[in-house]
Design a protein around this motif. Sequence first.
Motif, PDB file in Angstrom:
ATOM      1  N   ILE A  44       0.819  -1.224   0.000  1.00  0.00           N
ATOM      2  CA  ILE A  44       0.000   0.000   0.000  1.00  0.00           C
ATOM      3  C   ILE A  44       0.848   1.268   0.000  1.00  0.00           C
ATOM      4  CG2 ILE A  44      -1.767   1.303   1.251  1.00  0.00           C
ATOM      5  CD1 ILE A  44      -2.713  -1.432   2.398  1.00  0.00           C
ATOM      6  N   LEU A  45       1.726   1.391   0.957  1.00  0.00           N
ATOM      7  CA  LEU A  45       2.436   2.664   1.153  1.00  0.00           C
ATOM      8  C   LEU A  45       3.482   2.937   0.079  1.00  0.00           C
ATOM      9  CD1 LEU A  45       2.833   2.623   5.024  1.00  0.00           C
ATOM     10  CD2 LEU A  45       1.063   3.719   3.658  1.00  0.00           C
ATOM     11  N   ASN A  46       4.293   1.962  -0.252  1.00  0.00           N
ATOM     12  CA  ASN A  46       5.358   2.190  -1.227  1.00  0.00           C
ATOM     13  C   ASN A  46       4.828   2.418  -2.635  1.00  0.00           C
ATOM     14  OD1 ASN A  46       7.165   1.905   0.846  1.00  0.00           O
ATOM     15  ND2 ASN A  46       7.943  -0.078   0.210  1.00  0.00           N
ATOM     16  N   LYS A  47       3.545   2.158  -2.842  1.00  0.00           N
ATOM     17  CA  LYS A  47       2.928   2.384  -4.156  1.00  0.00           C
ATOM     18  C   LYS A  47       2.126   3.681  -4.164  1.00  0.00           C
ATOM     19  CE  LYS A  47       2.950  -2.455  -5.314  1.00  0.00           C
ATOM     20  NZ  LYS A  47       2.202  -3.663  -5.553  1.00  0.00           N
ATOM     21  N   GLY A  48       2.366   4.545  -3.172  1.00  0.00           N
ATOM     22  CA  GLY A  48       1.722   5.853  -3.156  1.00  0.00           C
ATOM     23  C   GLY A  48       0.429   5.922  -2.378  1.00  0.00           C
ATOM     24  N   GLY A  49       0.156   4.937  -1.535  1.00  0.00           N
ATOM     25  CA  GLY A  49      -1.065   4.942  -0.745  1.00  0.00           C
ATOM     26  C   GLY A  49      -0.850   5.497   0.648  1.00  0.00           C
ATOM     27  N   ALA A  50      -1.837   5.275   1.513  1.00  0.00           N
ATOM     28  CA  ALA A  50      -1.782   5.777   2.886  1.00  0.00           C
ATOM     29  C   ALA A  50      -2.593   4.852   3.791  1.00  0.00           C
ATOM     30  CB  ALA A  50      -2.353   7.188   2.955  1.00  0.00           C
ATOM     31  N   ILE A  51      -2.253   4.859   5.062  1.00  0.00           N
ATOM     32  CA  ILE A  51      -3.029   4.145   6.079  1.00  0.00           C
ATOM     33  C   ILE A  51      -3.199   5.095   7.256  1.00  0.00           C
ATOM     34  CG2 ILE A  51      -3.114   2.182   7.674  1.00  0.00           C
ATOM     35  CD1 ILE A  51      -1.256   0.687   5.684  1.00  0.00           C
ATOM     36  N   VAL A  64      -8.143   2.625   8.297  1.00  0.00           N
ATOM     37  CA  VAL A  64      -8.591   2.660   6.910  1.00  0.00           C
ATOM     38  C   VAL A  64      -7.370   2.845   6.016  1.00  0.00           C
ATOM     39  CG1 VAL A  64      -9.066   5.150   6.916  1.00  0.00           C
ATOM     40  CG2 VAL A  64     -10.247   3.694   5.278  1.00  0.00           C
ATOM     41  N   GLY A  65      -7.424   2.241   4.835  1.00  0.00           N
ATOM     42  CA  GLY A  65      -6.318   2.362   3.885  1.00  0.00           C
ATOM     43  C   GLY A  65      -6.759   3.029   2.599  1.00  0.00           C
ATOM     44  N   ILE A  98      -9.705  10.054   5.526  1.00  0.00           N
ATOM     45  CA  ILE A  98      -9.054   9.416   4.378  1.00  0.00           C
ATOM     46  C   ILE A  98      -9.399  10.156   3.091  1.00  0.00           C
ATOM     47  CG2 ILE A  98     -10.717   7.630   3.663  1.00  0.00           C
ATOM     48  CD1 ILE A  98      -6.947   7.042   4.207  1.00  0.00           C
ATOM     49  N   LEU A  99     -10.593  10.734   2.995  1.00  0.00           N
ATOM     50  CA  LEU A  99     -10.931  11.522   1.807  1.00  0.00           C
ATOM     51  C   LEU A  99     -10.109  12.806   1.758  1.00  0.00           C
ATOM     52  CD1 LEU A  99     -14.789  10.952   1.556  1.00  0.00           C
ATOM     53  CD2 LEU A  99     -12.991   9.976   0.104  1.00  0.00           C
ATOM     54  N   GLU A 100      -9.889  13.426   2.907  1.00  0.00           N
ATOM     55  CA  GLU A 100      -9.011  14.607   2.960  1.00  0.00           C
ATOM     56  C   GLU A 100      -7.593  14.226   2.561  1.00  0.00           C
ATOM     57  OE1 GLU A 100      -9.380  16.276   6.892  1.00  0.00           O
ATOM     58  OE2 GLU A 100     -11.467  16.862   6.548  1.00  0.00           O
ATOM     59  N   LYS A 101      -7.141  13.074   3.042  1.00  0.00           N
ATOM     60  CA  LYS A 101      -5.810  12.582   2.700  1.00  0.00           C
ATOM     61  C   LYS A 101      -5.711  12.341   1.190  1.00  0.00           C
ATOM     62  CE  LYS A 101      -1.985  10.708   4.538  1.00  0.00           C
ATOM     63  NZ  LYS A 101      -1.069  11.467   5.387  1.00  0.00           N
ATOM     64  N   SER A 104      -5.296  15.548  -0.625  1.00  0.00           N
ATOM     65  CA  SER A 104      -3.944  16.094  -0.442  1.00  0.00           C
ATOM     66  C   SER A 104      -2.910  15.338  -1.273  1.00  0.00           C
ATOM     67  CB  SER A 104      -3.539  16.080   1.035  1.00  0.00           C
ATOM     68  OG  SER A 104      -3.208  14.772   1.460  1.00  0.00           O
ATOM     69  N   MET A 105      -3.249  14.115  -1.683  1.00  0.00           N
ATOM     70  CA  MET A 105      -2.352  13.300  -2.496  1.00  0.00           C
ATOM     71  C   MET A 105      -2.663  13.433  -3.984  1.00  0.00           C
ATOM     72  SD  MET A 105      -2.375  10.011   0.065  1.00  0.00           S
ATOM     73  CE  MET A 105      -1.181   8.995  -0.801  1.00  0.00           C
ATOM     74  N   GLY A 106      -3.583  14.327  -4.337  1.00  0.00           N
ATOM     75  CA  GLY A 106      -3.882  14.593  -5.735  1.00  0.00           C
ATOM     76  C   GLY A 106      -5.000  13.767  -6.332  1.00  0.00           C
ATOM     77  N   ALA A 107      -5.777  13.082  -5.489  1.00  0.00           N
ATOM     78  CA  ALA A 107      -6.862  12.244  -6.009  1.00  0.00           C
ATOM     79  C   ALA A 107      -7.971  13.092  -6.610  1.00  0.00           C
ATOM     80  CB  ALA A 107      -7.424  11.371  -4.895  1.00  0.00           C
ATOM     81  N   LYS A 108      -8.475  12.650  -7.723  1.00  0.00           N
ATOM     82  CA  LYS A 108      -9.664  13.238  -8.347  1.00  0.00           C
ATOM     83  C   LYS A 108     -10.876  12.334  -8.107  1.00  0.00           C
ATOM     84  CE  LYS A 108      -7.407  16.561 -10.504  1.00  0.00           C
ATOM     85  NZ  LYS A 108      -7.029  17.601  -9.608  1.00  0.00           N
ATOM     86  N   LYS A 109     -10.593  11.045  -7.854  1.00  0.00           N
ATOM     87  CA  LYS A 109     -11.671  10.086  -7.631  1.00  0.00           C
ATOM     88  C   LYS A 109     -11.203   9.031  -6.639  1.00  0.00           C
ATOM     89  CE  LYS A 109     -12.827   7.409 -11.148  1.00  0.00           C
ATOM     90  NZ  LYS A 109     -13.480   6.804 -12.310  1.00  0.00           N
ATOM     91  N   VAL A 110     -12.133   8.601  -5.774  1.00  0.00           N
ATOM     92  CA  VAL A 110     -11.883   7.488  -4.862  1.00  0.00           C
ATOM     93  C   VAL A 110     -12.974   6.459  -5.105  1.00  0.00           C
ATOM     94  CG1 VAL A 110     -11.769   6.747  -2.445  1.00  0.00           C
ATOM     95  CG2 VAL A 110     -10.775   8.943  -3.113  1.00  0.00           C
TER      96      VAL A 110
END
Length: 151
Positions: A44-51, A64-65, A98-101, A104-110
Amino acid sequence: MVQIIDYSPELQPQFEKINKEWVEKYFTLEPFDLEQLGNPQEIILNKGGAILFAKEGEEIIGTVGLAKSGENTFEMIKMAVIPKAQGKKVGQLLATSILEKAKSMGAKKVVLYSNTKLEAALNLYRKFGFKETPPECGKYGRCDIKMEIEL
């Protein structure tokens, strides 16, 4: 008072324990689940994700991840809240965080994949603006609902 904290390696056993209990309650654990839970750093993390974790006092009560699934798209994964914290709006706090995160990581869609057995979770996701899309099973082969939100 519940606070939201980021993943750190010493919290990996908590991530694995909370999610394993939660997933086993509703699903059969698949090899991909075990891989994520046992090695979130790599998967998860090394591929640009968050927990993120919800912490009350010294106890971790939820997690939540967020897994990167495309250039501007993330998948919300592994939201779980321990039984004694159910009904205390911990899921709402985790979803907001997690939506705020993601923003902040550049997401346009979750996107997320869920299950009709989790009606309370589906209601929470709808409350945040997630919309159901035509069913599409993800890696796990066990979903019957796909939801997404434009940020």
